[in-house]
Design an enzyme around this catalytic site. Structure first.
Site, PDB file in Angstrom:
ATOM      1  N   TYR A  11      -4.143   1.185  -8.191  1.00  0.00           N
ATOM      2  CA  TYR A  11      -4.326  -0.152  -8.763  1.00  0.00           C
ATOM      3  C   TYR A  11      -5.106  -0.103 -10.079  1.00  0.00           C
ATOM      4  CZ  TYR A  11      -2.729  -3.216  -4.958  1.00  0.00           C
ATOM      5  OH  TYR A  11      -1.982  -3.908  -4.056  1.00  0.00           O
ATOM      6  N   LYS A  58      -1.629  10.309   2.953  1.00  0.00           N
ATOM      7  CA  LYS A  58      -0.329  10.993   2.843  1.00  0.00           C
ATOM      8  C   LYS A  58      -0.636  12.427   2.399  1.00  0.00           C
ATOM      9  CE  LYS A  58       4.212  10.981   2.880  1.00  0.00           C
ATOM     10  NZ  LYS A  58       5.017  10.797   4.125  1.00  0.00           N
ATOM     11  N   ASP A  78       3.132   6.842   6.815  1.00  0.00           N
ATOM     12  CA  ASP A  78       4.431   6.410   7.367  1.00  0.00           C
ATOM     13  C   ASP A  78       4.350   6.271   8.877  1.00  0.00           C
ATOM     14  OD1 ASP A  78       4.105   9.170   7.371  1.00  0.00           O
ATOM     15  OD2 ASP A  78       6.165   9.635   6.814  1.00  0.00           O
ATOM     16  N   ASP A 138      -3.161  -2.329   1.261  1.00  0.00           N
ATOM     17  CA  ASP A 138      -2.488  -3.583   0.902  1.00  0.00           C
ATOM     18  C   ASP A 138      -1.262  -3.764   1.799  1.00  0.00           C
ATOM     19  OD1 ASP A 138      -1.770  -5.876  -0.636  1.00  0.00           O
ATOM     20  OD2 ASP A 138      -0.273  -4.653  -1.678  1.00  0.00           O
ATOM     21  N   ASP A 154      -0.867  -6.366   5.491  1.00  0.00           N
ATOM     22  CA  ASP A 154       0.146  -7.419   5.665  1.00  0.00           C
ATOM     23  C   ASP A 154       0.937  -7.162   6.949  1.00  0.00           C
ATOM     24  OD1 ASP A 154      -0.513  -8.515   3.156  1.00  0.00           O
ATOM     25  OD2 ASP A 154       1.586  -9.000   2.736  1.00  0.00           O
TER      26      ASP A 154
HETATM   27  C1  IPM Z   1      -3.905  -8.777  -1.643  1.00  0.00           C
HETATM   28  C2  IPM Z   1      -2.888  -9.166  -2.677  1.00  0.00           C
HETATM   29  C3  IPM Z   1      -3.307  -8.633  -4.026  1.00  0.00           C
HETATM   30  C4  IPM Z   1      -3.371  -7.117  -3.928  1.00  0.00           C
HETATM   31  C5  IPM Z   1      -2.411  -9.045  -5.217  1.00  0.00           C
HETATM   32  C6  IPM Z   1      -2.296 -10.554  -5.320  1.00  0.00           C
HETATM   33  C7  IPM Z   1      -2.868  -8.446  -6.499  1.00  0.00           C
HETATM   34  O1  IPM Z   1      -1.626  -8.694  -2.296  1.00  0.00           O
HETATM   35  O2  IPM Z   1      -5.088  -9.168  -1.780  1.00  0.00           O
HETATM   36  O3  IPM Z   1      -3.561  -8.098  -0.683  1.00  0.00           O
HETATM   37  O4  IPM Z   1      -2.356  -6.433  -4.054  1.00  0.00           O
HETATM   38  O5  IPM Z   1      -4.466  -6.599  -3.695  1.00  0.00           O
HETATM   39 MG    MG Z   2      -1.557  -7.845  -0.347  1.00  0.00          MG
END
Ligand code: IPM
Ligand code: MG
Length: 372
Positions: A141, A191, A223, A247, A251
């Site tokens: 990032y 990884k 993975d 990240d 999710d």
């Molecule tokens: C998160 C989001 C952010 C990230 C984006 C909006 C830049 O997806 O906080 O998980 O990738 O960190």
């Molecule tokens: Mg995110």
């Protein structure tokens, strides 16, 4: 107690959900006799529109002068085509860097009344309690160079994945400290069969593990981790991983409990202030329709008062109120599922229900007994 909280609603549903968190904090203040002072700052696309930058200097100043920061969400289609440095996401990345928020804590808990809105079977998710610790200020990032470039006469693009030993040490140590107060297991995700940075990560994790003999360390390739989160999520306690893997995996983990809209997070630094935000995005498709789930933001406020202010019983009260309202059948659209006995509510109705549960002394005592 008296505290200053910077509120950065951001874009899309950010405003609607942070309103919920503020309302709930006010209810806590009233009920437990604390004063929370809220000051608002701009971040993201709306800041680009008014100030020409996704993170105005005043916002940075406001955050640094506050005891904690509450953030909504950033981004939206309106700003998808603007130059990179003006993208709303840059505001979020910059505030993380400015406040040196090196670790992002993303819990995934089980809500019994939401078991049916999970895509997974109840036996798989029952009782899960995962804490993902995502490295937040390093890795791909932030690495440089990052640019459009050419190689062998062909157009290409370059991003850099770099980690220093110190960056890995501090986030892994945080994961171990947290695990030592929980189920005493750290799964370090990498990884290492391909990436040099992951081999260093693994080496450092082994070293830090020696400081915590009571905590078990396990390494898992990313993975496989993606598969195990779905197959057997109960095996996890604390998961620690680099920025981009975290990240993606957070999710994925959020869906286990029913909805991304439920998930809070805390981003911590060595010196504070810490920042709290739901992990969901700005959801521009439902912006302004009073449909968003405010629970991710409200539980972020609970994490704030627990972690930054040490207000344990107050944080417990918010979490108990959320559980109670869910048990009573109240659901925003994202968690309504196909059930017929649920009461579908709007964002503001959900906020009112949670506030009411906090303010009603008897109800709160009763529900606290049930959930403690
Ligand atoms: C998160 C989001 C952010 C990230 C984006 C909006 C830049 O997806 O906080 O998980 O990738 O960190
Ligand atoms: Mg995110």
């Amino acid at each position: 107690m008296e505290k200053r909280i910077a509120v950065l609603p951001g874009d899309g549903i950010g405003k609607e959900v942070t309103n919920g968190a503020v309302a709930v904090l006010n209810a806590i203040g009233e009920r437990f006799n604390h004063q929370f002072h809220f000051s608002y700052g701009k971040i993201g696309g709306n800041a680009v529109d008014t100030d020409g930058t996704p993170l105005p200097d005043e916002t940075i100043k406001l955050c640094k002068e506050s005891d904690a920061v509450l953030l909504g969400a950033v981004g939206g289609p309106k700003w998808d085509r603007i130059e990179v440095k003006l993208r709303p996401e840059q505001g979020l990345l910059k505030i993380r860097k400015e406040l040196e928020l090196y670790a992002n804590l993303r819990p995934t808990n089980y809500y019994r009344s939401l078991a049916d809105s999970s895509p997974l079977r109840k036996e798989i998710i029952e009782g899960i309690d995962i804490l993902m610790v995502r490295e937040l200020t390093g890795g791909i990032y932030f690495g440089t160079p990052r640019e459009r470039t050419q190689r062998d006469g062909e157009d290409g693009a370059l991003d850099t994945l770099y980690y220093s030993r110190r960056e890995i040490e501090r986030v892994v140590r945080t994961a171990f400290e947290l695990a030592s107060t929980r189920n005493k297991k750290v799964t370090s995700v990498d990884k290492a069969n391909v990436l040099e940075s992951s081999r260093l990560w693994r080496e450092v994790a082994e070293e830090i593990a020696k400081e915590f003999p009571e905590v078990k360390l396990e390494h898992m390739l990313v993975d496989n981790a993606a598969m195990q989160i779905i197959k057997n999520p109960k095996q996890f306690d604390v998961v620690v991983t680099e920025n981009m893997f975290g990240d993606i995996l957070s999710d994925e983990a959020s869906v286990l409990t029913g909805s991304l809209g439920m998930q809070p997070s805390a981003s911590i630094s060595e010196s504070g202030p810490y920042l709290y935000e739901p992990i969901h995005g700005s959801a521009p498709d439902i912006e302004g329709q009073n449909l968003a789930n405010p629970i991710g933001a409200i539980l972020s406020a609970a994490m704030m008062i627990r972690v930054s202010f040490g207000l344990t019983k107050e944080a417990d009260a918010i979490e108990a109120a959320v559980n109670h309202v869910l048990d009573c059948g109240y659901r925003t659209a994202d968690i309504a599922g196909a059930g017929t006995d649920v009461k579908k509510v709007s964002t503001t109705e959900m906020i009112e229900e949670i506030k009411a549960a906090i303010l009603d002394t008897e109800a709160l005592l009763k529900i606290q007994n049930c959930y403690s």
